[in-house]
Scaffold this active site. Structure first.
Site, mmCIF file in Angstrom:
data_model
loop_
_atom_site.group_PDB
_atom_site.id
_atom_site.type_symbol
_atom_site.label_atom_id
_atom_site.label_comp_id
_atom_site.label_asym_id
_atom_site.label_seq_id
_atom_site.Cartn_x
_atom_site.Cartn_y
_atom_site.Cartn_z
ATOM 1 N N HIS A 1 0.836 -1.204 0.000
ATOM 2 C CA HIS A 1 0.000 0.000 0.000
ATOM 3 C C HIS A 1 0.870 1.253 0.000
ATOM 4 C CE1 HIS A 1 -3.124 -2.628 2.223
ATOM 5 N NE2 HIS A 1 -3.638 -2.361 1.034
ATOM 6 N N CYS B 1 -1.867 0.556 9.984
ATOM 7 C CA CYS B 1 -2.888 -0.413 9.553
ATOM 8 C C CYS B 1 -3.848 -0.814 10.655
ATOM 9 C CB CYS B 1 -2.231 -1.707 9.059
ATOM 10 S SG CYS B 1 -1.003 -1.527 7.780
#
Length: 258
Positions: A163, A248
């Protein structure tokens, strides 16, 4: 009552089965992972974040990475459509949680895909990683949801990590930080600071100059301390084995309350 809320989600018993794309699989200790998660959550609480626990999703190995399921901007919660089909069952519980907090709820629709870990907000600029998990339609839908609210959406390429926020995050003054070898185009960020470790590119802004950072980035923690920041170190080794990082594991919702 704290003015800042953070969504968190307890690790699944199946955590060790989580998806991998850019690293080799290592043995994950689920008991240690739960202990590390609890320490992470306590670090948020210790810095005046009220944690809101999303209902567990025990059949979803990656559900602890709650950031990927929703993107917050002002009072709008954009429920994502994860790029990995196996993760799409994670969003229902998150939608319930943000709706219960009074958020206006919007959604990413097929054919769009968007993972929250691909979204980095720096003031009213929203950088969106266009890579393996987020497609062009997802970027377009995020732009449609947030630009009318005053956001400026900038798409950036992501190919070397899972990501965008696996590569870069931002300091309180808006300087983007990251480890050069895993960033496709550092020149896209107006202010950029190179850090010596990959895990050093991930910080969570706790308030003031306090930065949550992984224990696996000690050189970066020292660098940031030299620059006047206050690193708060947590060990998240079991989540890093699954391409996770400090960002996250929570969704910070300061926009609603400050």
């Amino acid at each position: 009552m704290p003015s800042k809320k953070a969504l968190v989600r307890r690790p699944s018993p199946r955590l060790a089965e989580g998806l991998l794309t850019h690293i080799e699989r290592e043995k994950v200790d689920p008991d240690l992972a739960l202990e590390q998660w609890e320490t992470y959550v306590e670090a948020l609480r210790a810095h005046d974040w009220e944690t809101v626990e999303v209902d567990p999703a025990d059949d979803c190995p990656d559900a602890v990475f709650v950031e990927d399921t929703v993107v917050m901007y002002k009072n709008v919660a954009l429920i994502t459509r994860p790029g990995a089909e196996s993760r799409r069952a994670e969003t229902a519980g998150v939608e319930e949680a943000v709706a219960s907090l009074g958020c206006s709820v919007n959604w990413i629709w097929e054919p769009g895909t968007l993972d929250g870990g691909d979204v980095l907000k720096v003031g009213d600029t929203i950088y969106v990683g266009r890579g393996g998990r987020t497609n062009a339609a997802g970027v377009q839908q995020l732009r449609a949801a947030f630009e009318p609210l005053g956001a400026r959406v900038v798409a950036v390429p992501v190919s070397k990590v899972l990501h965008l926020k696996s590569a870069v995050t931002a300091l309180p003054d808006g300087t983007v930080i990251g480890h050069i070898p895993v960033i496709d185009r550092p020149s896209l960020f107006p202010r950029f600071l190179s850090v010596p470790e990959e895990a050093g590119g991930h910080v969570v802004l706790l308030g003031g100059h306090k930065l949550l950072i992984s224990a696996s980035a000690p050189k970066t923690a020292d660098l940031l301390a030299d620059l006047g920041h206050d690193p708060v170190v947590v060990d998240i080794s079991e989540f890093e084995k699954l391409e996770g990082c400090v960002t996250c594991l929570s969704v910070r919702m300061r926009e609603l309350y400050t």
